[in-house]
Write a protein that holds these residues in place. Structure first.
Motif, PDB file in Angstrom:
ATOM      1  N   ILE A 168       0.851  -1.193   0.000  1.00  0.00           N
ATOM      2  CA  ILE A 168       0.000   0.000   0.000  1.00  0.00           C
ATOM      3  C   ILE A 168       0.890   1.248   0.000  1.00  0.00           C
ATOM      4  O   ILE A 168       1.725   1.428   0.873  1.00  0.00           O
ATOM      5  N   ILE A 209      -5.842   2.246  -2.212  1.00  0.00           N
ATOM      6  CA  ILE A 209      -6.401   0.895  -2.331  1.00  0.00           C
ATOM      7  C   ILE A 209      -7.633   0.995  -3.224  1.00  0.00           C
ATOM      8  O   ILE A 209      -8.251   2.059  -3.343  1.00  0.00           O
ATOM      9  N   ASP A 213      -9.302  -5.245  -3.776  1.00  0.00           N
ATOM     10  CA  ASP A 213      -8.004  -5.570  -3.164  1.00  0.00           C
ATOM     11  C   ASP A 213      -8.226  -6.420  -1.914  1.00  0.00           C
ATOM     12  O   ASP A 213      -9.159  -6.171  -1.134  1.00  0.00           O
ATOM     13  N   LEU A 226      -6.742  -7.565   1.606  1.00  0.00           N
ATOM     14  CA  LEU A 226      -5.777  -7.166   2.630  1.00  0.00           C
ATOM     15  C   LEU A 226      -5.596  -8.274   3.658  1.00  0.00           C
ATOM     16  O   LEU A 226      -6.556  -8.962   4.023  1.00  0.00           O
TER      17      LEU A 226
END
Length: 513
Positions: free
Chosen positions: A285, A290, A294, A296
């Protein structure tokens, strides 16, 4: 029998001297002679009798000789032995306790060789001895040791590592348990503060040089107990496995897919985790960029142990020089002409930073020392008054200010200002014109932006309430809002920035305690 011949001769000799004794003396002497059954002892008495008779000792000397000879014989055949017990059970009788002690030592060594990964303990503390001394008493070392082997029992012992009264794991011994704890603690202490891989005595930690970090203390926030207990050998954990368990809490990985309207701070608040965790787990990042879809890594470990460290950090920071203006009515208002350039000074600042497992919890500015005084700049300035023009000298926007985060790279990104706690009333740091009020959705929450008309702009973020309006001319120290936790914030504080010609600078250059 030959063994009685010598004694009969003595009896005959005694009869010849009977008149020399009283009745009681004669009977006592007779009994003494009858007790001396072995031939060599009888003949010894006879020789003694003859010798004393020649010397004129008489019957009284004979009686004494017989008595001494009998005692010598008893003493020669009186032995001391040791009865061996295991608890209340007798194992046998030995001639010397050392025989048992040597046997126990050998048995312990054998147990250690057969069980190298666990401590085996014998119930040897139950072994006791009772000495006895008696005439012709017997001992049998071999039989006693055979019985002792059946009465000695062994069992495995280990050390329980207990955190907040909860058993986490079992290791071989206390030394290994302390090594596990030290390895966990050592991850948060610089290498130069370790000795032989162990954390050094932090109470005498050296003072850091500029640019250095020195850990002042490192301790577990939880209660840790080490308990020796009887175990099964298979209960022993490998140190490496126990460290992983203590550091992670056996938490499974967790993922989050970015949705419409998400931002890093929004996700952190939604999941109840810190932004720092998101940045650390997802180093790809950049600039908080973002996009929808995406994925995470948001795995929030729940370690059984938390290492709390207090670090002392020393840094050099610039001190902004002031500008001394000379009014010039020939120049139009707002116009500035440098006469003599100034030079920024330098100060050494010391922070105490408290962390939990490496995550910042608190930060305190504890000292600052001017090491190079700033040199003021001299300039001409037009005399026409322009409302909202700043002086270039800033005051703290919070009364009783205390820093909770400072300027620079933090959590994998640039922190463009300082975070301040203290009195919740927010005041403007210098004269200026309010150019923005509201929430842009950029993470600042409710913010106020003030242009000081001299190249400087100040920003006040995370306000719970804004008490000024766009276009208003404000004076230094005037209230503009109330501290809060709006936007991308993890607690009530003020985010304060000073920008010069569009570039964020460290506010501590312009502020002093």
């Amino acid at each position: 029998m030959k063994s009685f011949k010598g004694k009969d001769w003595v009896m005959a000799a005694l009869d010849k001297t009977k008149r020399m004794f009283s009745k009681a003396q004669y009977e006592s002497l007779t009994e003494k002679i009858k007790e001396q059954r072995p031939l060599h002892r009888t003949e010894s008495l006879l020789r003694t009798y003859k010798l004393r008779l020649l010397q004129g000792v008489g019957a009284l000397g004979l009686l004494a000789s017989i008595s001494v000879g009998g005692n010598e014989y008893v003493q020669l055949h009186t032995y001391e032995v040791y009865h061996v017990y295991v608890g209340s059970q007798i194992a046998g009788t030995v001639s010397d306790p050392k025989i048992v002690e040597d046997y126990i030592i050998g048995k312990v060594k054998q147990l250690e060789e057969n069980n190298p990964n666990v401590h085996m303990v014998l119930n040897s503390d139950e072994v006791a001895y009772k000495a006895e001394k008696a005439y012709k008493i017997q001992s049998d070392d071999e039989a006693a040791l055979m019985n002792l082997d059946g009465l000695l029992k062994s069992h495995a012992v280990g050390v329980q590592l207990v955190v907040n009264d909860k058993l986490v794991g079992i290791v071989k011994d206390k030394e290994m348990a302390e090594d596990v704890l030290n390895r966990i603690k050592g991850k948060y202490v610089p290498q130069n503060q370790k000795k032989d891989g162990r954390v050094s005595v932090l109470s005498v930690a050296p003072e850091p040089q500029v640019g250095e970090t020195v850990v002042q203390s490192a301790e577990f926030m939880e209660k840790v107990d080490l308990k020796i207990t009887e175990i099964k050998p298979e209960d022993i954990a490998k140190p490496e496995d126990l460290i992983v368990k203590l550091e992670t809490g056996d938490v499974a990985p967790s993922k989050y897919t970015v949705e419409k309207g998400d931002c890093v701070g929004c996700i952190a608040k939604k999941l109840g985790i810190s932004k720092q965790l998101i940045y650390e787990k997802n180093p790809w990042i950049q600039d908080d960029k973002i996009k929808i879809g995406d994925v995470l890594d948001v795995t929030m470990l729940k370690p059984a142990l938390t290492v709390k460290t207090v670090e002392k950090i020393v840094e050099n920071q610039e001190v902004q020089h002031e500008i001394i203006y000379e009014k010039d009515d020939t120049m139009r208002a707002g116009q500035i002409q440098t006469i003599k350039p100034g030079k920024n000074g330098m100060k050494k600042v010391t922070f105490l930073v408290t962390k939990a497992n490496g995550y910042m919890m608190d930060q305190e500015l504890v000292d600052e020392e001017i090491i190079e005084q700033p040199v003021p700049e001299y300039a001409k300035k037009g005399t026409k008054v322009i409302l909202g023009e700043g002086s270039g000298k800033f005051i703290w926007p919070v009364v009783g200010a205390k820093l909770s985060d400072y300027f620079g790279m933090r959590w994998g990104k640039m922190h463009k200002g300082v975070d301040i706690t203290g009195n919740r009333n927010i005041v403007v740091a210098d004269n200026g014109v309010v150019t923005y009020t509201g929430d842009k959705g950029d993470g600042y929450g409710n913010k106020v932006v003030v242009d000081h008309k001299n190249g400087y702009v100040t920003v006040y973020g995370h306000l719970s309430k804004i008490e000024t309006t766009k276009g208003k001319i404000v004076e230094k120290g005037e209230k503009i809002g109330v501290m809060g936790s709006t936007g991308d914030s993890t607690g009530v504080h003020l985010h304060f920035e000073i920008q010069r010609n569009g570039v964020a600078e460290n506010p501590l250059k312009f502020l002093s305690r």
